[in-house]
Design an enzyme around this catalytic site. Structure first.
Site, PDB file in Angstrom:
ATOM      1  N   ARG A 174      10.621  -0.232  -4.592  1.00  0.00           N
ATOM      2  CA  ARG A 174      10.005  -0.565  -5.875  1.00  0.00           C
ATOM      3  C   ARG A 174       8.860   0.361  -6.219  1.00  0.00           C
ATOM      4  O   ARG A 174       8.715   0.799  -7.358  1.00  0.00           O
ATOM      5  CB  ARG A 174       9.507  -2.018  -5.850  1.00  0.00           C
ATOM      6  CG  ARG A 174      10.587  -3.073  -5.993  1.00  0.00           C
ATOM      7  CD  ARG A 174      11.563  -3.149  -4.834  1.00  0.00           C
ATOM      8  NE  ARG A 174      10.892  -3.478  -3.570  1.00  0.00           N
ATOM      9  CZ  ARG A 174      11.413  -3.269  -2.368  1.00  0.00           C
ATOM     10  NH1 ARG A 174      12.594  -2.687  -2.223  1.00  0.00           N
ATOM     11  NH2 ARG A 174      10.749  -3.609  -1.265  1.00  0.00           N
ATOM     12  N   CYS A 197       8.634 -10.255  -2.893  1.00  0.00           N
ATOM     13  CA  CYS A 197       8.047  -8.920  -3.018  1.00  0.00           C
ATOM     14  C   CYS A 197       7.127  -8.934  -4.224  1.00  0.00           C
ATOM     15  O   CYS A 197       7.571  -9.208  -5.346  1.00  0.00           O
ATOM     16  CB  CYS A 197       9.129  -7.858  -3.184  1.00  0.00           C
ATOM     17  SG  CYS A 197       8.496  -6.183  -3.524  1.00  0.00           S
ATOM     18  N   THR A 228       5.407  -6.331  -5.592  1.00  0.00           N
ATOM     19  CA  THR A 228       5.627  -5.174  -6.465  1.00  0.00           C
ATOM     20  C   THR A 228       6.839  -5.388  -7.361  1.00  0.00           C
ATOM     21  O   THR A 228       6.841  -4.981  -8.537  1.00  0.00           O
ATOM     22  CB  THR A 228       5.803  -3.895  -5.633  1.00  0.00           C
ATOM     23  OG1 THR A 228       4.712  -3.770  -4.718  1.00  0.00           O
ATOM     24  CG2 THR A 228       5.839  -2.658  -6.515  1.00  0.00           C
ATOM     25  N   THR A 245       0.598  -2.474  -2.973  1.00  0.00           N
ATOM     26  CA  THR A 245       1.159  -1.128  -2.998  1.00  0.00           C
ATOM     27  C   THR A 245       0.608  -0.308  -4.160  1.00  0.00           C
ATOM     28  O   THR A 245       0.123  -0.855  -5.159  1.00  0.00           O
ATOM     29  CB  THR A 245       2.690  -1.168  -3.128  1.00  0.00           C
ATOM     30  OG1 THR A 245       3.029  -1.704  -4.427  1.00  0.00           O
ATOM     31  CG2 THR A 245       3.325  -2.019  -2.038  1.00  0.00           C
ATOM     32  N   LYS A 266       6.059  -1.936   7.693  1.00  0.00           N
ATOM     33  CA  LYS A 266       7.483  -1.797   7.382  1.00  0.00           C
ATOM     34  C   LYS A 266       8.232  -1.091   8.512  1.00  0.00           C
ATOM     35  O   LYS A 266       9.454  -1.244   8.642  1.00  0.00           O
ATOM     36  CB  LYS A 266       7.676  -1.035   6.065  1.00  0.00           C
ATOM     37  CG  LYS A 266       7.504  -1.899   4.815  1.00  0.00           C
ATOM     38  CD  LYS A 266       7.858  -1.140   3.570  1.00  0.00           C
ATOM     39  CE  LYS A 266       7.741  -2.003   2.315  1.00  0.00           C
ATOM     40  NZ  LYS A 266       8.766  -3.053   2.215  1.00  0.00           N
ATOM     41  N   CYS A 326       0.810  -7.966  -1.248  1.00  0.00           N
ATOM     42  CA  CYS A 326       2.025  -7.311  -0.749  1.00  0.00           C
ATOM     43  C   CYS A 326       2.477  -8.159   0.424  1.00  0.00           C
ATOM     44  O   CYS A 326       1.666  -8.511   1.288  1.00  0.00           O
ATOM     45  CB  CYS A 326       1.743  -5.875  -0.309  1.00  0.00           C
ATOM     46  SG  CYS A 326       3.152  -5.080   0.507  1.00  0.00           S
TER      47      CYS A 326
END
Length: 241
Positions: free
Chosen positions: A55, A90, A92, A132, A172, A201
């Site tokens: 994203r 999520c 974002t 992010t 991640k 996030c």
């Protein structure tokens, strides 16, 4: 019996962004639902589509259509399966919420919207937005803060770079996240006069699982979990993470 089951809420989860955050979301959903037996829990259908294009990369590059189309397609799949409301793990990706809402006829529980309202209710005067670079550029949280009259702080370039390292290069990638690096982010937020910070996030929600944090931090995932339990008509426990 089947007709009665059809009337029960069915939560659809747009997940897989990222996979570990989705797993933690479901664990919290189970823990925050007051239940004495299996049948007291929420019916939930989780679509862990980890192949959704990144994203942040889409927002920063301007090539947003592949993400927009995929999320709309995934939402239609969940609606066709009988889901009565949607949640998305999520932050974002909520930049693409209008496309999702246009694609389906069931409500989307909007994590950033819910979280800003929670911060406002808590009396936060200046809210640090931690997430992010894509979410910051898209104004995922800033736009809602403006609507709700909540003053907010967006990380400077150096602080955002530290967040990017934590989110992408560490969490991640399956690492626990550097506590020293996170402490620098927190210090920057406090130095900016913030009296609260949103973990905007879900990788930061994963970080919180491994490193207990002060109530200065408002976990957007926790807020979403509570909203999902309530939206499905179930009572909440007091067992907060």
């Amino acid at each position: 019996m089947e007709k009665q089951r059809e009337k029960e809420p069915l939560l659809g989860v747009l997940g897989g962004m990222g996979p570990e955050a989705t797993q933690i979301f479901y664990r919290h959903l189970v823990r925050r639902t007051k239940a004495a037996r299996d049948q007291d829990h929420i019916r939930v259908l989780i679509f862990g589509d980890a192949t959704v294009p990144d994203r942040t990369a889409a927002i920063l590059s301007g090539d947003e259509e592949p993400v927009r189309a995929r999320l709309a397609e995934d939402a239609r799949l969940l609606e066709a399966a009988g889901c009565t409301c949607l949640a998305m793990t999520c932050n974002t990706a909520h930049h693409f919420a209008p496309a999702i809402r246009e694609a389906v006829g069931i409500p989307l529980l909007h994590m950033p919207d819910l979280t800003v309202r929670r911060a406002k209710k808590m009396g936060v005067r200046r809210l640090a937005l931690l997430g992010t670079a894509g979410a910051m550029k898209a104004g995922v949280y800033q736009d809602i803060c403006a609507l709700e009259g909540v003053d907010c702080w967006v990380p400077d370039r150096e602080t955002q770079a530290m967040l990017t390292t934590l989110i992408y290069d560490q969490i991640k990638a399956g690492q626990p996240g550097d506590e020293t690096l996170f402490a620098k982010v927190a210090a920057a937020a406090r130095a900016a006069g913030c009296d609260g910070a949103v973990l905007g996030c879900t990788e930061l929600s994963v970080y919180r699982e491994r490193h207990p944090l002060h109530r200065f931090f408002i976990d957007a995932m926790e807020v979403l979990v509570e909203a999902c339990v309530s939206a499905c008509g179930k009572p909440l426990t007091e067992d907060k993470p």
